[in-house]
Design a protein around this motif. Structure first.
Motif, mmCIF file in Angstrom:
data_model
loop_
_atom_site.group_PDB
_atom_site.id
_atom_site.type_symbol
_atom_site.label_atom_id
_atom_site.label_comp_id
_atom_site.label_asym_id
_atom_site.label_seq_id
_atom_site.Cartn_x
_atom_site.Cartn_y
_atom_site.Cartn_z
ATOM 1 N N ARG A 97 6.631 15.911 -14.822
ATOM 2 C CA ARG A 97 7.558 16.133 -13.713
ATOM 3 C C ARG A 97 6.784 16.777 -12.577
ATOM 4 O O ARG A 97 6.072 17.776 -12.789
ATOM 5 C CB ARG A 97 8.731 17.013 -14.124
ATOM 6 N N THR A 98 6.913 16.174 -11.398
ATOM 7 C CA THR A 98 6.249 16.716 -10.221
ATOM 8 C C THR A 98 7.282 16.811 -9.104
ATOM 9 O O THR A 98 8.464 16.557 -9.327
ATOM 10 C CB THR A 98 5.103 15.791 -9.757
ATOM 11 N N SER A 99 6.812 17.159 -7.921
ATOM 12 C CA SER A 99 7.709 17.258 -6.776
ATOM 13 C C SER A 99 6.966 16.828 -5.524
ATOM 14 O O SER A 99 5.728 16.781 -5.518
ATOM 15 C CB SER A 99 8.195 18.706 -6.653
ATOM 16 N N VAL A 100 7.710 16.475 -4.492
ATOM 17 C CA VAL A 100 7.056 16.131 -3.222
ATOM 18 C C VAL A 100 7.566 17.019 -2.088
ATOM 19 O O VAL A 100 7.549 16.634 -0.935
ATOM 20 C CB VAL A 100 7.259 14.639 -2.850
ATOM 21 N N HIS A 101 7.999 18.239 -2.443
ATOM 22 C CA HIS A 101 8.578 19.069 -1.381
ATOM 23 C C HIS A 101 7.531 19.809 -0.563
ATOM 24 O O HIS A 101 7.852 20.382 0.470
ATOM 25 C CB HIS A 101 9.611 20.049 -1.952
ATOM 26 N N THR A 102 6.287 19.816 -1.017
ATOM 27 C CA THR A 102 5.202 20.347 -0.193
ATOM 28 C C THR A 102 4.024 19.389 -0.276
ATOM 29 O O THR A 102 3.959 18.555 -1.188
ATOM 30 C CB THR A 102 4.716 21.728 -0.687
ATOM 31 N N ALA A 103 3.090 19.556 0.654
ATOM 32 C CA ALA A 103 1.911 18.676 0.654
ATOM 33 C C ALA A 103 1.123 18.852 -0.636
ATOM 34 O O ALA A 103 0.640 17.872 -1.221
ATOM 35 C CB ALA A 103 1.044 18.992 1.869
ATOM 36 N N ALA A 104 1.003 20.098 -1.078
ATOM 37 C CA ALA A 104 0.234 20.345 -2.307
ATOM 38 C C ALA A 104 0.886 19.651 -3.494
ATOM 39 O O ALA A 104 0.209 19.055 -4.341
ATOM 40 C CB ALA A 104 0.139 21.851 -2.561
ATOM 41 N N ASN A 105 2.214 19.701 -3.553
ATOM 42 C CA ASN A 105 2.915 19.026 -4.651
ATOM 43 C C ASN A 105 2.821 17.507 -4.531
ATOM 44 O O ASN A 105 2.772 16.800 -5.550
ATOM 45 C CB ASN A 105 4.376 19.475 -4.705
ATOM 46 N N ALA A 106 2.778 17.027 -3.300
ATOM 47 C CA ALA A 106 2.616 15.583 -3.111
ATOM 48 C C ALA A 106 1.260 15.138 -3.657
ATOM 49 O O ALA A 106 1.141 14.077 -4.273
ATOM 50 C CB ALA A 106 2.758 15.232 -1.635
ATOM 51 N N ILE A 107 0.263 15.961 -3.446
ATOM 52 C CA ILE A 107 -1.082 15.644 -3.958
ATOM 53 C C ILE A 107 -1.070 15.621 -5.491
ATOM 54 O O ILE A 107 -1.633 14.727 -6.129
ATOM 55 C CB ILE A 107 -2.121 16.651 -3.402
ATOM 56 N N LYS A 108 -0.357 16.568 -6.083
ATOM 57 C CA LYS A 108 -0.238 16.588 -7.546
ATOM 58 C C LYS A 108 0.538 15.363 -8.038
ATOM 59 O O LYS A 108 0.241 14.812 -9.100
ATOM 60 C CB LYS A 108 0.482 17.866 -7.997
ATOM 61 N N THR A 109 1.554 14.993 -7.268
ATOM 62 C CA THR A 109 2.342 13.818 -7.651
ATOM 63 C C THR A 109 1.457 12.577 -7.680
ATOM 64 O O THR A 109 1.550 11.743 -8.580
ATOM 65 C CB THR A 109 3.516 13.616 -6.673
ATOM 66 N N LYS A 110 0.567 12.502 -6.698
ATOM 67 C CA LYS A 110 -0.319 11.336 -6.662
ATOM 68 C C LYS A 110 -1.209 11.292 -7.909
ATOM 69 O O LYS A 110 -1.417 10.231 -8.502
ATOM 70 C CB LYS A 110 -1.176 11.346 -5.403
ATOM 71 N N LYS A 111 -1.690 12.438 -8.301
ATOM 72 C CA LYS A 111 -2.516 12.498 -9.515
ATOM 73 C C LYS A 111 -1.736 11.993 -10.720
ATOM 74 O O LYS A 111 -2.251 11.253 -11.559
ATOM 75 C CB LYS A 111 -2.951 13.951 -9.776
ATOM 76 N N ALA A 112 -0.476 12.431 -10.788
ATOM 77 C CA ALA A 112 0.361 12.035 -11.928
ATOM 78 C C ALA A 112 0.651 10.536 -11.910
ATOM 79 O O ALA A 112 0.575 9.860 -12.942
ATOM 80 C CB ALA A 112 1.666 12.835 -11.904
ATOM 81 N N VAL A 113 0.956 10.033 -10.720
ATOM 82 C CA VAL A 113 1.274 8.600 -10.614
ATOM 83 C C VAL A 113 0.041 7.767 -10.986
ATOM 84 O O VAL A 113 0.129 6.772 -11.707
ATOM 85 C CB VAL A 113 1.770 8.261 -9.187
ATOM 86 N N LYS A 114 -1.103 8.235 -10.521
ATOM 87 C CA LYS A 114 -2.334 7.503 -10.818
ATOM 88 C C LYS A 114 -2.590 7.493 -12.323
ATOM 89 O O LYS A 114 -2.968 6.478 -12.908
ATOM 90 C CB LYS A 114 -3.505 8.175 -10.094
ATOM 91 N N ARG A 115 -2.342 8.637 -12.930
ATOM 92 C CA ARG A 115 -2.556 8.737 -14.368
ATOM 93 C C ARG A 115 -1.583 7.832 -15.131
ATOM 94 O O ARG A 115 -1.937 7.213 -16.136
ATOM 95 C CB ARG A 115 -2.349 10.197 -14.794
#
Lengths: 395, 67, 255
Positions: free
Chosen positions: C175-193
């Motif tokens: 579970r990730t979030s896109v409410h901040t830029a930093a979280n968006a970056i983490k979301t990208k990592k998760a989606v890529k994985r």
């Protein structure tokens, strides 16, 4: 090919689909079609195909939606309540112009009904079935042999016209065993060529989209109008039927599927007793043999529809003859008539033709005037609605 | 010098980029864009470090980052 | 000066028709970038849902199919089993995935179907006009719970990652979030994985993304961001709920 084997209807249907190139099946257990998924589950992997027992009919049909979008020859099957659940996905496939094949091994209804044969899903099958404006190609076998050979026809039509096609069977056709002869060489799926709409590997081409919606003003109507044109073409070209002893018949029994077999027995009894009775059996229920029935209405005297439902199939027969001829109904909703019972209905219907009419040749454009038949001018008496409407119909 | 360019055709003026910018150099324009929004703009170019966080949060891919 | 963030090849170059501040656009960009960076764009088939992101079939620059509400994982199953060489993903919202399509979600995870599911959790039905979702928070107002979600009447929100965690078949859940830029970056990592796992045939992957719906929440985009941090994240904690490594360990331990 050429070899006769004893098979159960449901298994013949599954084997017929595989031989016609089916390599993907998803379904859900329901009586009386369980032999189809069971057969597929051991047979398909041997052919390099995929079998999935889905969590529901809804999931099964959507797996088909996905598989069909890749151009895969896929199939699902079910029985009445399960087919109701599948209507969502069937509508989407029709709306996205995806070809696939399915079978409804009809049982008694409504609701949970029973697990015996019935023809209660007629309207659902020939009027599309799900939401929206669409049709499905419907073939109605009346023997295990046809259960085995019709899937190939269904695939050919489905892929030619990019739409769903189905076999409308019933519990008897699914469960009984009969000798079967596969009248075609097994089709190699490798021989199929891409038509240009299939999803999958997109290297060197533009992306493709499969969808059933268009929210732009006026666009959906254009798409549906194009589909209507296709449907008209199918009605023109793809009608299949069987007419037996109809040439001299005063009374024509009209029946499809299992009831056409029972009707055939009744027709034989009638002929043995000297009654001029024929049998007309639509093989495609959509497209419906409208023209053929209308033509037959010109030369025969009366129709008797035999169906294992309340009077659904009779609607299409009456629409086809447009009041030109009287159409009786022997309805057995979720009941299975015997040959004798059906013969009794035939005899009753035959004898209820007025004596003058029963003796007179049918009022056709060109009375043939066969010897031994009194040629009376049809009296223009009141109380003959059939004839009146028939005249009206010609105007 | 690093900078960002906001595509006014794409920007819907949601302001998320203003909160993402660590240097607070993005502000909202006081003029309507052709699509009817007050688009974001780089108010203080001199403080932009080209970190691209604004582009990370932009839901409309409206921000081009030059570095 | 050089442009460092080109338009991703995995997205068609066109304006997104989402509301201002909607999280869909961020996740679309992320998926589009992943398709490009993993080199899978030309063999990917995406499944668009019913809901605001129905137009995802226009946006993603790969073969797309739009299907019935909630049936994404079943459709993806049909595609993946027919064309195993393809990468197949299903993009779904909370009403789609956690309400009408719950059975398809759970069973595709249980079958460990080798597909990738991108799950946008914004706790509301956006397209139909802000009705209560299965993930709507207790007390959160929606057009079908105008006084706020009351557990006595409307029951409790569903936590998908926690729910799927109990299934052997689930390979990767985060579970990730896109409410901040930093979280968006983490979301990208998760989606890529999640895509990488599919490439490596590791089975069912799902990334749940907490996302803003300013229109449905009747909030400004900036307040929506705050709502995620203050209200949603305590109920829906971010993190990895299942990884292929954990799963392998578990299977190794069992044997």
């Amino acid at each position: 090919m050429g070899e006769k084997i004893l098979m159960k209807g449901n298994e013949a249907l599954a084997e017929g689909a595989i031989r016609a190139g089916c390599r993907f099946f998803s379904g859900y257990p329901i009586t009386p079609q369980n032999e189809v998924p069971e057969y597929m589950s051991w047979r398909l992997p041997d052919e390099g195909g995929t079998f999935i027992q889905a969590e529901s009919e809804v999931a099964a049909i959507n797996m088909i939606y996905g598989a069909a979008s890749t151009g895969m020859r896929c199939m699902t099957s079910s029985s009445s309540p399960g087919i109701s659940l599948k209507q969502e996905g069937i509508s989407y496939c029709a709306g996205a112009d995806l070809p696939f094949f399915y079978a409804n091994v009809v049982r008694g209804g409504p609701g949970l009904g029973n697990i015996a044969a019935s023809q209660g899903d007629y309207h659902q099958s020939v009027r599309g079935g799900g939401h929206g404006d669409y049709r499905v190609l419907v073939l109605a076998p009346n023997s295990v042999d046809e259960m085995a050979n019709f899937p190939k026809k269904c695939y050919e039509l489905a892929f030619r016209y990019r739409m769903p096609s189905m076999i409308l069977a019933d519990g008897i056709l699914g469960q009984m065993m009969e000798p079967v002869e596969f009248k075609f060489e097994p089709v190699d799926p490798k021989s199929f060529k891409e038509a240009g709409w299939e999803l999958g590997l997109a290297a060197g081409r533009r992306k493709r989209i499969v969808r059933s919606y268009d929210l732009r003003e006026g666009e959906l109507e254009k798409i549906n109008a194009a589909r209507l044109k296709k449907y008209r073409e199918i009605e023109e070209k793809e009608v299949l039927f069987e007419a037996k002893q109809c040439d001299d018949a005063e009374l024509v029994v009209v029946a499809y599927g299992t009831s056409s077999r029972i009707a055939a027995a009744a027709v034989k009894m009638a002929r043995d007793k000297g009654l001029k009775v024929g049998l007309f059996r639509p093989i495609t229920l959509w497209p419906f043999p409208k023209k053929q029935l209308a033509k037959l209405a010109e030369k025969s005297r009366k129709f008797l529809v035999v169906e294992m439902s309340m009077g659904q199939f009779v609607d299409d027969v009456r629409l086809a003859v447009c009041g030109r001829i009287e159409v009786d109904l022997y309805a057995r909703p979720a009941g299975i008539p015997s040959g004798e019972e059906t013969f009794a209905a035939v005899e009753k219907s035959y004898k209820s033709m007025t004596p003058a009419r029963a003796a007179a040749p049918a009022k056709t454009a060109k009375p043939k005037g066969k010897p031994g038949r009194p040629r009376k001018k049809p009296a223009k008496k009141a109380g003959r609605p059939a004839k009146k409407t028939r005249k009206g119909g010609r105007r | 010098m690093p900078e960002i360019k906001v595509n006014e055709r794409l920007c819907k003026g949601c302001e998320l980029c203003t909160s993402a910018c660590p240097k607070q150099c993005i502000a909202m324009s006081d003029k309507f864009s052709t699509t009817g929004y007050y688009p974001a703009m780089l108010a203080k170019q001199e403080c932009c470090i080209g970190c691209g966080l604004c582009a990370q949060i932009c839901p409309d891919l409206a921000i081009e980052v030059y570095k | 000066m050089e442009l460092v963030n080109k338009w991703p090849a995995g997205l068609v170059e066109m304006p997104l028709r989402y509301c201002p501040g909607c999280g869909h656009g961020i996740v679309h960009r992320i998926v589009g970038e992943c398709l490009e960076e993993l080199g899978i764009r030309e063999r990917t088939v995406g499944v668009a849902p019913v809901g605001c992101s129905v137009f995802a079939d226009d946006y993603f620059n790969c073969d797309m199919i739009q299907g019935p509400h909630g049936r994404g994982p079943a459709i993806a199953t049909g595609i993946k089993r027919s064309k195993p060489e393809c990468i197949v993903f299903s993009y779904q919202g909370d009403g789609d995935l956690a309400s009408i399509g719950m059975a398809e979600t759970i069973h595709s995870a249980a079958r460990s179907e080798n597909i990738t599911v991108i799950f946008i959790n914004n706790a509301i039905y956006g397209m139909t006009g802000g009705q209560m979702a299965p993930t709507t928070l207790i007390g959160q107002k929606a057009s079908t719970c105008p006084r706020g979600r009351d557990p006595k009447v409307n029951g409790y929100p569903i936590r998908i990652c926690e729910l799927l965690q109990s299934l052997e078949g689930a390979s990767y859940l985060e579970r990730t979030s896109v409410h901040t830029a930093a979280n968006a970056i983490k979301t990208k990592k998760a989606v890529k994985r999640a895509f990488q796992n599919q490439i490596e045939c590791k089975g069912f992957s799902l990334v749940e993304v907490l996302s803003m719906c300013p229109t449905g929440w009747e909030a400004t985009p900036l307040n929506s961001v705050k709502y995620i941090a203050d209200k949603m994240m305590p109920l829906y904690p971010l993190g990895v709920y299942r990884s292929p490594e954990q799963r392998e360990q578990k299977e190794g331990g069992a044997a």
